[in-house]
Scaffold this motif. Sequence first.
Motif, short mmCIF file in Angstrom:
data_model
loop_
_atom_site.label_atom_id
_atom_site.label_comp_id
_atom_site.label_asym_id
_atom_site.label_seq_id
_atom_site.Cartn_x
_atom_site.Cartn_y
_atom_site.Cartn_z
N ASP A 97 42.71 66.23 -45.07
CA ASP A 97 44.04 66.42 -44.50
C ASP A 97 44.35 65.29 -43.53
OD1 ASP A 97 43.99 68.77 -45.89
OD2 ASP A 97 44.01 70.09 -44.13
N ASP A 99 46.00 65.78 -40.63
CA ASP A 99 46.31 66.25 -39.28
C ASP A 99 45.14 66.16 -38.31
OD1 ASP A 99 44.74 68.19 -40.38
OD2 ASP A 99 46.15 69.83 -40.14
N SER A 101 42.33 67.46 -38.52
CA SER A 101 41.45 68.63 -38.52
C SER A 101 40.08 68.26 -39.09
CB SER A 101 42.03 69.73 -39.42
OG SER A 101 43.19 70.25 -38.87
N ARG A 211 45.10 71.27 -35.38
CA ARG A 211 46.00 70.11 -35.34
C ARG A 211 46.67 69.99 -33.97
NH1 ARG A 211 50.08 68.70 -38.70
NH2 ARG A 211 49.52 69.79 -40.60
MG LIG Z 1 45.91 71.48 -41.16
#
Ligand SMILES: [Mg+2]
Length: 243
Positions: A97, A99, A101, A211
């Motif tokens: 991802d 973000d 994370s 996030r």
């Molecule tokens: Mg996420």
Amino acid sequence: MDSTESENFSIIVPIFHEAKNIPELIKRIAQINFGSRMFEVVLVDDDSRDGTEEIVHHLQLQYPWLRLLVRKEKKGLSESVLEGFQQAKYPVWVIMDADLSHPPEKIPQMLAALAESHVDFVVGSRYVPGGSSDEMWPLLRRASSRLAAFIARILVAVPVRDPLSGFLALKKEIVQTGDPIEPVGWKIGLEIMVKCRCRHIREVPIHFTQRARGVSKLNLRVIFNYFRHVGRLAVFKLFSVSS
Ligand SMILES: [Mg+2]
Ligand SMILES: Nc1nc2c(ncn2[C@@H]2O[C@H](COP(=O)(O)OP(=O)(O)O)[C@@H](O)[C@H]2O)c(=O)[nH]1
């Protein structure tokens, strides 16, 4: 392909409204020592129009390994990953991802696990010893994530603690030799583990960070599709046992 070429990898990152996270993600990736492996980062954007294109073009001046695919018709997270597969130029794929994370610093460890003999799939995992999630992650989300993982383990019988992780490493060939990948939801990793009949799956512990910027795109439709997906995979498994 010689042994070093076969270790080169493409990091495929589905993105939607992640302009604020992209600079930090790319800078953190740029600081990682990947040894002699060549790599690229393929951002697959569903036409966010949030300044992503300008930000990426600016970063590309410094990082020639950064690519951006913009899909004009939004089709969703898993479809974006499949588009990334089509366009990737290297034979090993990492999916993560945007973000933050998923800690990109874990990629070398995931690639090392994937390079071990027989290993056909690697999961960045919150739920193995050494793995963890931010305490900030709302309790309800943490509990539902655990429950969803439990359901997948029971119904689809994948031998992993964190079957819903979106931080993954795999070899292109496993997808090419498996059944067609047709996810009805977000869980492309679960789909690949089942359809490609991955048997030797390794989990690398990660710390999953909540996030900091932007908003999650998880919604009720995604959750509904998750149950449809698990149901379909359970049926697939049932009928493919004897094949
Ligand atoms: Mg996420
Ligand atoms: N290309 C594309 N990426 C998406 C879409 N929905 C979510 N993403 C990306 O998929 C990743 C996971 O989504 P996120 O909203 O963080 O979901 P959460 O981690 O489950 O809360 C992020 O990098 C998102 O930007 C989509 O429809 N298309």
